[in-house]
Design a protein around this motif. Sequence first.
Motif, PDB file in Angstrom:
ATOM      1  N   MET B  71      24.280  77.532  25.183  1.00 34.32           N
ATOM      2  CA  MET B  71      24.267  77.223  24.066  1.00 34.32           C
ATOM      3  C   MET B  71      22.633  76.850  23.196  1.00 34.32           C
ATOM      4  O   MET B  71      22.646  76.109  23.880  1.00 34.32           O
ATOM      5  CB  MET B  71      24.646  77.687  22.965  1.00 34.32           C
ATOM      6  N   TYR B  72      22.329  76.735  22.150  1.00 36.34           N
ATOM      7  CA  TYR B  72      20.917  76.106  21.282  1.00 36.34           C
ATOM      8  C   TYR B  72      21.181  76.642  20.020  1.00 36.34           C
ATOM      9  O   TYR B  72      22.156  77.454  19.554  1.00 36.34           O
ATOM     10  CB  TYR B  72      19.966  77.005  22.309  1.00 36.34           C
ATOM     11  N   ARG B  73      20.375  75.296  19.116  1.00 35.89           N
ATOM     12  CA  ARG B  73      20.519  75.141  17.719  1.00 35.89           C
ATOM     13  C   ARG B  73      19.348  74.126  17.993  1.00 35.89           C
ATOM     14  O   ARG B  73      18.895  73.248  18.773  1.00 35.89           O
ATOM     15  CB  ARG B  73      21.944  75.261  17.311  1.00 35.89           C
ATOM     16  N   PHE B  74      18.960  73.991  16.515  1.00 27.15           N
ATOM     17  CA  PHE B  74      17.556  72.730  16.489  1.00 27.15           C
ATOM     18  C   PHE B  74      18.296  71.315  16.401  1.00 27.15           C
ATOM     19  O   PHE B  74      20.102  71.699  16.096  1.00 27.15           O
ATOM     20  CB  PHE B  74      17.157  73.651  15.224  1.00 27.15           C
ATOM     21  N   THR B  75      17.832  70.451  16.685  1.00 27.09           N
ATOM     22  CA  THR B  75      18.112  69.790  16.439  1.00 27.09           C
ATOM     23  C   THR B  75      17.807  69.213  14.924  1.00 27.09           C
ATOM     24  O   THR B  75      16.832  70.328  14.710  1.00 27.09           O
ATOM     25  CB  THR B  75      17.190  68.174  17.025  1.00 27.09           C
ATOM     26  N   PRO B  76      18.215  68.739  14.579  1.00 20.44           N
ATOM     27  CA  PRO B  76      17.217  68.066  12.493  1.00 20.44           C
ATOM     28  C   PRO B  76      15.961  67.627  12.487  1.00 20.44           C
ATOM     29  O   PRO B  76      15.183  68.672  12.007  1.00 20.44           O
ATOM     30  CB  PRO B  76      17.990  66.544  12.290  1.00 20.44           C
ATOM     31  N   ASP B  77      15.194  67.690  13.640  1.00 15.07           N
ATOM     32  CA  ASP B  77      14.133  67.216  14.708  1.00 15.07           C
ATOM     33  C   ASP B  77      13.269  68.471  14.300  1.00 15.07           C
ATOM     34  O   ASP B  77      11.722  68.888  13.596  1.00 15.07           O
ATOM     35  CB  ASP B  77      13.591  65.877  15.256  1.00 15.07           C
ATOM     36  N   GLY B  78      14.154  69.320  15.164  1.00 17.62           N
ATOM     37  CA  GLY B  78      13.415  70.833  15.187  1.00 17.62           C
ATOM     38  C   GLY B  78      13.682  71.627  14.846  1.00 17.62           C
ATOM     39  O   GLY B  78      12.425  72.049  13.801  1.00 17.62           O
ATOM     40  N   LEU B  79      14.962  71.661  13.148  1.00 17.12           N
ATOM     41  CA  LEU B  79      14.775  72.508  11.751  1.00 17.12           C
ATOM     42  C   LEU B  79      13.192  72.089  10.939  1.00 17.12           C
ATOM     43  O   LEU B  79      12.380  72.890  10.728  1.00 17.12           O
ATOM     44  CB  LEU B  79      15.270  72.331  11.485  1.00 17.12           C
TER      45      LEU B  79
END
Lengths: 178, 104
Positions: B71-79
């Motif tokens: 599964m994948y989701r944004f890191t704070p930096d990515g967001l």
Amino acid sequence: MSAARSLASRLLAAVASLSPSRSRPWADAMLRELDFVEGDLGALRWALGGAAALFRHSVPQLWQLALEKRVPVVDVTVRDIGTKTTGVVSGVVFAGALLLACVGGLARLAAVVSMSWGVGRIPLLECSIAFALPEMAFVAAAVALWRKHRSVAAGILLSGITLVAHLIVHFSKYGWLN
Amino acid sequence: MRLRLRLSPQTLRVLDAFLEDPKEWKYGYDISKTTGLKSGTLYPILMRLAERKLLEASWETAEVGKPPRHMYRFTPDGLREAREAVRSRLKSRSQRAAFSGAKL
């Protein structure tokens, strides 16, 4: 499981097993998702696309691994070349010393002995002692040393070949025993 | 802020898919269905995002007998970067629209 889905699964499993460590989790991820892909053709497309993506991801890593492994290989090669060169030079030195001993020592000795016996000089005998004897010794030594000290044997053979070439050129230019 | 991403239309589609619900974990096949990208296009983007620490990946705790999914989701930096990317895209779109409108 259909043949297409089975093929897709096998393809991704094979790619996963061949992938370098950094790509492995991605390969496993694609393999797991395969169970959820709708349709057999879709599964096959998923596997093919995934394999291509993994290949592109793996190539830089494989290059890096190859380059890292190359350093000790180069080191070993340089050491190997050094050892072989020393062996060949030793062989040449040995052959040169033997030739010198035969030409300067035994051939002269034969000349002196034949003169003292009153039969005069025998050029064929002197020539045989000077060149044929060392040539035979070169071949015998090369055969004996070939297995364990191949580079030394190669040095001796090289000297023998050079001597034969020299004699051929000499005799063709100045004639036989002149 | 300078973006660390090459923003191809496909990457933007992936960012959009994650931005729909940034806190939620997403599966590869679901992202593929949402964005219409094939695995050969989607996974290199996911790999790039994860390598730049813009995306975090995790293995789902599987139920017994079921294999885990990635599964994948944004890191704070990515967001942050994704929002910035989408904002700059919207800005450039509106500039283009204004320019073409002025031309007409």
